[in-house]
Design an enzyme around this catalytic site. Structure first.
Site, mmCIF file in Angstrom:
data_model
loop_
_atom_site.group_PDB
_atom_site.id
_atom_site.type_symbol
_atom_site.label_atom_id
_atom_site.label_comp_id
_atom_site.label_asym_id
_atom_site.label_seq_id
_atom_site.Cartn_x
_atom_site.Cartn_y
_atom_site.Cartn_z
ATOM 1 N N ASP A 104 25.603 39.567 40.044
ATOM 2 C CA ASP A 104 26.441 39.698 37.664
ATOM 3 C C ASP A 104 25.860 39.861 36.246
ATOM 4 O OD1 ASP A 104 29.856 39.163 38.428
ATOM 5 O OD2 ASP A 104 28.055 37.754 39.630
ATOM 6 N N THR A 200 34.125 38.781 43.292
ATOM 7 C CA THR A 200 33.000 37.860 43.376
ATOM 8 C C THR A 200 32.789 37.107 44.570
ATOM 9 O OG1 THR A 200 32.233 37.424 41.280
ATOM 10 C CG2 THR A 200 31.312 35.893 42.220
#
Length: 428
Positions: A104, A200
């Protein structure tokens, strides 16, 4: 510490005064520095050919640069994922108990850095900032291993022709998209919207789940450009409407791009280098199904069908072998975040994506912007549950939150009016 590129003329950098964003528009070209314009043109010409010519697309340069950055960012994700499989821990938990990974932060740093080099006047609105990283390092008596890990993946994949970048450079690149980086006013604005990894949880699950790197450009308050990279979805899966499988496939990946007025397109991700051939793009079209009980519906993993207002009209099944019933819809699970659902609607793999906006969880603009333009340019429609367009300027100062009435509905267009009528009549 110096800026990433202190040689840029000061008057071309982003300036904030009294909560008002002051930045030159994306166009005309003369408003950009000669150096930045030349770099952007180089990216468009040498790195990433698009399926339509510049004279048809007013934001061709921006889209070409965005595609190149997203593709590099997807490679970074694949590398991080591979390192996790051999036991190298890259999973973190933020203060709100949501998970974030090295990928990320690395993706946000990479895309932020590259876009800033080419378009220094266009701010970035993105999910992450470096506060969590800095606090983690402060608590780590051994070393700043977290920053080192992010920087290692970033350095491997970023397009940087300048001097080597320091850890502070990487953190500053992340923070260009953070919540305190820029403030807007009520006027229409131009900015990038980035979700470094949407899904995610899917990224952490591995090869059988989808995740997306999503980037959109908003110009004068309107969606203009969108790019989604899905590293573990094959192009053949996207293009084959006979195959009901939507499972991820390791070692492959697709890019989806959209430009206002030019349609939505996909191509495979290249294995070793950025693809330059324009003829490998396939134009996307939404599913033509016009009968609700014959359509394919999807919802996010955290929702159940009985949470949806359409459950007043239809029961659901996830069993594709069941005979189609006019009172029952087929619900399919693609194991990913919101952007993967938009992607599947845009390429005709799904007919409808419906999302409930829950009071306890604000909807983030980056989870929807690129999906909206990709669906609409592929012939579909999007709205909130009252039938109104999603308002990406509703968050006047941050452009980070959207406030749809009831929730979000993305459809193939053929089903849209009927479903809006059903949804709006049954939600409270």
């Amino acid at each position: 510490m110096p800026l990433l590129h202190p040689s840029l003329p000061p008057h071309r950098l982003l300036v904030v005064r009294q909560c008002r964003l002051i930045a030159p528009p994306v166009h005309p070209l003369s408003r950009l520095s000669v150096r930045s314009a030349a770099a952007a043109a180089s990216v468009a010409h040498e790195v990433c050919a698009l399926p339509f010519p510049p004279d048809r697309a007013s934001h061709h340069r921006e889209l070409a640069a965005a595609v190149a950055s997203v593709e590099r960012a997807c490679r970074l994700c694949v590398d991080v994922r591979a390192s996790m499989l051999v036991g190298d821990e890259k999973i973190l938990e933020k203060n709100d108990q949501t998970h974030v990974t090295i990928a990320d932060f690395g993706v946000q740093a990479l895309i932020s850095f590259e876009l800033h080099q080419l378009f220094p006047s266009i701010p970035l609105v993105a999910e992450e900032d470096s506060a969590f990283i800095r606090s983690s390092n402060a608590a780590d008596s051994k070393s700043n291993t977290l920053v080192e890990s992010i920087s290692s993946f970033f350095t491997k994949h970023v397009n940087n022709n300048g001097p080597p970048l320091t850890h502070d450079d990487v953190l500053r690149a992340i923070d260009r998209g953070g919540k305190d980086a820029v403030s807007f006013d009520s006027n229409p604005a131009t900015y990038w919207l980035l979700d470094p990894i949407d899904g995610t949880k899917g990224f952490l699950k591995g090869e059988d789940s989808l995740y997306v790197v999503g980037l959109a450009l908003v110009v004068d308050g309107k969606l203009a450009v969108g790019v989604m990279g899905c590293p573990n979805l094959t192009d053949t899966t996207v293009g084959d409407t006979e195959d009901e499988s939507i499972a991820a496939c390791p070692g492959h990946g697709i890019l989806m791009v959209s430009h206002v007025g030019c349609g939505t397109w996909t191509r495979p991700m290249s294995a070793d280098q950025l693809t330059t051939a324009p003829d490998i793009w396939k134009r996307c079209s939404v599913d033509p199904c016009s009968v609700a009980h014959m359509a394919r519906f999807c919802i996010v993993d955290s929702h159940t069908w009985d949470m949806m207002p359409l459950s007043a009209h239809f029961s659901s099944t996830m069993d594709e072998s069941e005979p189609r019933d006019e009172n029952k819809i087929l619900l399919q699970n693609s194991c990913g975040g919101s952007l993967s659902k938009y992607l599947l609607v845009a390429c005709g793999r799904m007919s409808v994506f419906i999302l409930l906006a829950r009071a306890e969880k604000l909807l983030k603009a980056w989870d929807h912007a690129v999906g909206v333009i990709c669906v609409e340019e592929a012939g579909g429609q999007t709205c909130d549950w009252s039938g109104k367009p999603l308002d990406f300027g509703a968050d006047l100062t941050g452009r980070r939150i959207i406030y749809p009435s009831g929730g979000v509905l993305a459809t193939n267009g053929a089903l849209h009016d009927k479903l809006v009528e059903m949804v709006s009549a049954n939600y409270k």
